[in-house]
Scaffold this motif. Structure first.
Motif: not given
Length: 259
Positions: A14-29
């Protein structure tokens, strides 16, 4: 449900998934904003280039019309005069079409002032041109030549100068737009880097919190195991620090010490 009660593997996932998801969202924005900025800049560049091409077309056909009029003044044959007159009329039509297309485009105050000056100069020059043409068709060549030299020539020059000024203005706008594009791209890159840095920072924080939730119970388990190994069975009844794998280890130590 407490985080410490989740399985370690689940917490890590969950931790790594959340970190990767957050990074993907911010980079996507960030990438989306860069794309929107580039799209808008391209639209502005295309509009400025279109206006420049339209004004250049107007200047070219205005020059063609002026040349046809000068030729008419020198001709004697009615057929040749009519042929040159057709060229001038066709050039005027193309000019009107180009200017109408330009009038439909957006314009700032400076561009609007330039268009107004050009329209006034064109109106004055074309009115005089019509007078010259009328004199030429009536075979009043001397009067036509005199009017060409005294009034039409200067009026046509002012018209051409106004068109040249409009072209120069569009070239200047394109150059300024390039500078705006560079600035916008630099800002977009900076924003993207900040978002990536923020995502990495958030990832580090999440990783730290997950690691701490794993390591702290493990430290207690190691302390209990060492105490039991040294003959201190008073700690075997300590409450398990969590209900995950570390809690299972504490329970196992307790069972082993009771046998």
């Amino acid at each position: 449900m407490k985080l410490s009660n989740l399985k370690i593997t689940l917490r890590l996932g969950l931790g790594f998934g959340l970190a990767l998801s957050l990074m993907a969202i911010l980079v996507g924005v960030g990438l989306y904003n860069m794309g929107q900025t580039e799209k808008r800049m391209n639209e502005i560049a295309a509009a400025n280039l279109h206006k420049q091409q339209v004004v250049e077309t107007a200047a070219q056909v205005a020059h063609v019309a002026s040349n046809a009029l000068r030729t008419i003044v020198l001709l004697r044959d009615d057929g040749e005069i009519e042929q040159e007159n057709s060229k001038a009329l066709e050039a005027y039509k193309r000019y009107d079409d180009a200017w109408e297309a330009l009038s439909k485009t957006s314009a700032n105050d400076t561009e609007q002032e330039s268009r107004t000056r050009t329209s006034e100069a064109a109106r004055a020059a074309r009115t005089l041109n019509d007078q010259v043409l009328k004199l030429a068709l009536e075979h009043k060549k001397d009067d036509a030549v005199k009017l060409m030299r005294t009034l039409v020539g200067p009026a046509t020059a002012r018209w051409q100068m106004a068109l040249d000024a409009s072209i120069a203005l569009q070239v200047e706008n394109i150059q300024q737009h390039r500078e705006v594009v560079k600035t916008a791209q630099a800002r977009a890159r900076l924003l993207l880097l900040l978002l990536i840095a923020g995502a990495l920072g958030a990832g580090v924080l999440i990783t730290f919190l997950i690691s701490r939730s794993v390591i702290r119970p493990l430290v207690r388990v190691v302390a209990i195991a060492d105490a039991v190994a040294n003959g201190d069975f008073t700690r075997k009844d300590e409450k398990a620090p969590s209900q995950d794998e570390t809690g299972q280890v504490v329970a196992a130590i307790k069972n082993m010490s009771e046998k």
